[in-house]
Design a protein around this motif. Sequence first.
Motif, PDB file in Angstrom:
ATOM      1  N   PHE A  40     -25.142   6.874 -33.427  1.00 47.59           N
ATOM      2  CA  PHE A  40     -25.924   6.753 -34.652  1.00 47.59           C
ATOM      3  C   PHE A  40     -27.178   5.915 -34.455  1.00 47.59           C
ATOM      4  N   ALA A  41     -27.318   5.344 -33.264  1.00 46.90           N
ATOM      5  CA  ALA A  41     -28.537   4.620 -32.899  1.00 46.90           C
ATOM      6  C   ALA A  41     -29.274   5.385 -31.803  1.00 46.90           C
ATOM      7  N   GLY A  42     -29.041   6.692 -31.748  1.00 46.62           N
ATOM      8  CA  GLY A  42     -29.700   7.516 -30.756  1.00 46.62           C
ATOM      9  C   GLY A  42     -29.222   7.271 -29.344  1.00 46.62           C
ATOM     10  N   GLY A  43     -28.005   6.740 -29.222  1.00 51.21           N
ATOM     11  CA  GLY A  43     -27.444   6.466 -27.907  1.00 51.21           C
ATOM     12  C   GLY A  43     -27.832   5.109 -27.350  1.00 51.21           C
ATOM     13  N   ALA A  44     -28.593   4.333 -28.099  1.00 47.72           N
ATOM     14  CA  ALA A  44     -28.998   3.003 -27.633  1.00 47.72           C
ATOM     15  C   ALA A  44     -27.790   2.071 -27.569  1.00 47.72           C
ATOM     16  N   THR A  45     -27.847   1.109 -26.664  1.00 45.91           N
ATOM     17  CA  THR A  45     -26.787   0.110 -26.561  1.00 45.91           C
ATOM     18  C   THR A  45     -27.052  -0.997 -27.570  1.00 45.91           C
ATOM     19  N   ILE A  46     -26.121  -1.167 -28.496  1.00 48.42           N
ATOM     20  CA  ILE A  46     -26.307  -2.125 -29.586  1.00 48.42           C
ATOM     21  C   ILE A  46     -25.012  -2.893 -29.842  1.00 48.42           C
ATOM     22  N   ARG A  47     -25.136  -3.972 -30.587  1.00 49.32           N
ATOM     23  CA  ARG A  47     -23.974  -4.654 -31.157  1.00 49.32           C
ATOM     24  C   ARG A  47     -23.966  -4.371 -32.656  1.00 49.32           C
ATOM     25  N   LEU A  48     -22.800  -4.105 -33.204  1.00 51.04           N
ATOM     26  CA  LEU A  48     -22.671  -3.900 -34.642  1.00 51.04           C
ATOM     27  C   LEU A  48     -21.827  -5.011 -35.230  1.00 51.04           C
ATOM     28  N   GLU A  49     -22.382  -5.736 -36.179  1.00 49.90           N
ATOM     29  CA  GLU A  49     -21.653  -6.828 -36.817  1.00 49.90           C
ATOM     30  C   GLU A  49     -21.122  -6.342 -38.156  1.00 49.90           C
ATOM     31  N   SER A  50     -19.954  -5.705 -38.110  1.00 51.82           N
ATOM     32  CA  SER A  50     -19.349  -5.186 -39.334  1.00 51.82           C
ATOM     33  C   SER A  50     -17.843  -5.100 -39.182  1.00 51.82           C
ATOM     34  N   VAL A  51     -17.164  -5.176 -40.298  1.00 48.67           N
ATOM     35  CA  VAL A  51     -15.704  -5.049 -40.306  1.00 48.67           C
ATOM     36  C   VAL A  51     -15.305  -3.662 -39.831  1.00 48.67           C
ATOM     37  N   GLN A  52     -16.036  -2.641 -40.278  1.00 52.84           N
ATOM     38  CA  GLN A  52     -15.725  -1.269 -39.855  1.00 52.84           C
ATOM     39  C   GLN A  52     -15.735  -1.150 -38.340  1.00 52.84           C
ATOM     40  N   ASN A  53     -16.781  -1.675 -37.724  1.00 50.52           N
ATOM     41  CA  ASN A  53     -16.933  -1.539 -36.283  1.00 50.52           C
ATOM     42  C   ASN A  53     -15.795  -2.213 -35.533  1.00 50.52           C
ATOM     43  N   VAL A  54     -15.501  -3.444 -35.899  1.00 49.86           N
ATOM     44  CA  VAL A  54     -14.477  -4.175 -35.147  1.00 49.86           C
ATOM     45  C   VAL A  54     -13.099  -3.563 -35.350  1.00 49.86           C
ATOM     46  N   ASN A  55     -12.796  -3.113 -36.558  1.00 48.98           N
ATOM     47  CA  ASN A  55     -11.492  -2.493 -36.790  1.00 48.98           C
ATOM     48  C   ASN A  55     -11.337  -1.182 -36.018  1.00 48.98           C
ATOM     49  N   ASP A  56     -12.379  -0.356 -36.035  1.00 52.76           N
ATOM     50  CA  ASP A  56     -12.291   0.925 -35.338  1.00 52.76           C
ATOM     51  C   ASP A  56     -12.244   0.729 -33.825  1.00 52.76           C
ATOM     52  N   GLN A  57     -13.026  -0.210 -33.305  1.00 52.12           N
ATOM     53  CA  GLN A  57     -12.975  -0.467 -31.866  1.00 52.12           C
ATOM     54  C   GLN A  57     -11.625  -1.047 -31.463  1.00 52.12           C
ATOM     55  N   ALA A  58     -11.036  -1.877 -32.321  1.00 51.98           N
ATOM     56  CA  ALA A  58      -9.714  -2.439 -32.025  1.00 51.98           C
ATOM     57  C   ALA A  58      -8.686  -1.330 -31.855  1.00 51.98           C
ATOM     58  N   THR A  59      -8.756  -0.326 -32.713  1.00 50.26           N
ATOM     59  CA  THR A  59      -7.816   0.788 -32.628  1.00 50.26           C
ATOM     60  C   THR A  59      -8.025   1.592 -31.352  1.00 50.26           C
ATOM     61  N   VAL A  60      -9.285   1.818 -30.968  1.00 52.78           N
ATOM     62  CA  VAL A  60      -9.580   2.539 -29.732  1.00 52.78           C
ATOM     63  C   VAL A  60      -9.024   1.791 -28.524  1.00 52.78           C
ATOM     64  N   ALA A  61      -9.274   0.478 -28.479  1.00 51.17           N
ATOM     65  CA  ALA A  61      -8.789  -0.326 -27.351  1.00 51.17           C
ATOM     66  C   ALA A  61      -7.262  -0.311 -27.286  1.00 51.17           C
ATOM     67  N   ALA A  62      -6.620  -0.485 -28.442  1.00 50.41           N
ATOM     68  CA  ALA A  62      -5.153  -0.519 -28.468  1.00 50.41           C
ATOM     69  C   ALA A  62      -4.562   0.810 -28.015  1.00 50.41           C
ATOM     70  N   LYS A  63      -5.119   1.921 -28.486  1.00 53.73           N
ATOM     71  CA  LYS A  63      -4.599   3.232 -28.090  1.00 53.73           C
ATOM     72  C   LYS A  63      -4.805   3.470 -26.599  1.00 53.73           C
ATOM     73  N   THR A  64      -5.924   2.998 -26.069  1.00 52.34           N
ATOM     74  CA  THR A  64      -6.176   3.171 -24.638  1.00 52.34           C
ATOM     75  C   THR A  64      -5.153   2.397 -23.816  1.00 52.34           C
ATOM     76  N   ILE A  65      -4.864   1.190 -24.238  1.00 49.57           N
ATOM     77  CA  ILE A  65      -3.865   0.373 -23.540  1.00 49.57           C
ATOM     78  C   ILE A  65      -2.485   1.024 -23.607  1.00 49.57           C
ATOM     79  N   CYS A  66      -2.182   1.601 -24.753  1.00 52.06           N
ATOM     80  CA  CYS A  66      -0.858   2.211 -24.948  1.00 52.06           C
ATOM     81  C   CYS A  66      -0.738   3.575 -24.289  1.00 52.06           C
TER      82      CYS A  66
END
Length: 412
Positions: free
Chosen positions: A288-314
């Motif tokens: 959504f940033a045109g593929g640019a590398t960014i940091r997103l400071e939002s609850v949505q971002n951290v929650n969704d990334q947490a789920t991705v990381a957890a599923k990858t580990i599992c």
Amino acid sequence: MTGQDAGVIIVGGGHGGAQAAIALRQNGYAGPVTIIGREDEPPYERPPLSKEYMAGEKEFERIYIRPRAFWEEKQVELLLGRSVEAVDPAAKSVTLDDGSTRSYASLIWAAGGDPRRLPLPGGDLKGVHCVRNRADADAIMAELGDVDQVVVIGGGYIGLEAAAVLTKLGKKVVLLEALPRVLARVAGPELSAFYEAEHRAHGVDLRTNVAIEALEDANGKVSGVRLADGNVITAQMVIVGIGIIPAVEPLLAAGAKGGNGVEVDEFCRTSLPDVYAIGDCAAHANAFAGGATIRLESVQNVNDQATVAAKTICGADAQPYKATPWFWSNQYDLKLQTVGLSSGHDATVLRGDPATRSFSVIYLKDGKVIALDCVNMIKDYVQGRKLVEAGAAIPAQQLADATVPLKDLVTA
């Protein structure tokens, strides 16, 4: 412990740390899970700190992400009041502030960031505050009884929300922004102008294009803000909201790739083996940033990334991170909801009339919808999401017609 029975260590006791632990259990992870948090509190919601909590409208117990008993039931160890000072990726261990070490099979770094301090003389005086955790909010509330006028430095969401709450509490508020308009980094001129007018209408002395020289000292306590033009604004309290510094030094020192945050791939993996990073501190390529590398400071971002990381580990059905960004801000009786990222837009469409205090700003790039800012316009926010996700190319005059629901334009 070594190897598989070392379990998962999660560094950070905020939204990301909590969601990562929850997602690990939901996806069948049965090994040890430990959350290491710098605060003494179990994981709690951060956004209400500058809103309902500071306003006295919500008790702290109501912003816990889960009740205290939940973590024991899920066999998640909470190691609170501790910080991680070093990471040894070869030994797969972390060193804590008390010198002890802990081994991990996988490490999830969800440490967020620290408030950026005012780099000026007097920036460390008593009465100068940030709003990042409960201790910050409690310190502000404890001092307010002796405060008549507050200077808020920074016209981003934190600064504006703090100004709204303090005004509601009967304080005189002066808000200073260095840039020509508030919200300049995250929104277009239409939204900035609206919020500037709203705050001034509520009595906030809002000034833009302001340069600050120093904070005035009266017996070790802040007494005012000295501007570059020599004028001094009297204040018994100063609140600084000028962004955060990602808390990633231990990872970078261990060799992780990064700078302004630690870089992660689409599964939230850092360049260190079995080390993941999520949330405010994770720099990722965002579609959504045109593929640019960014940091997103939002609850949505951290929650969704947490789920991705957890599923990858599992080893579960982990999908690459590509969640649609969304944000919100409550100021006075206004609810701002944002979907998408407006950075890089080349046109805006105003939908509705700001004078009614209910309108949307639609952002376009190359004729395609990339984001919406919706003020008291929940339907536009919900329906506009599909336009953002589709990168819909819709004529501006159609988007501007508030009598036509956005859902009718999805396939237009």
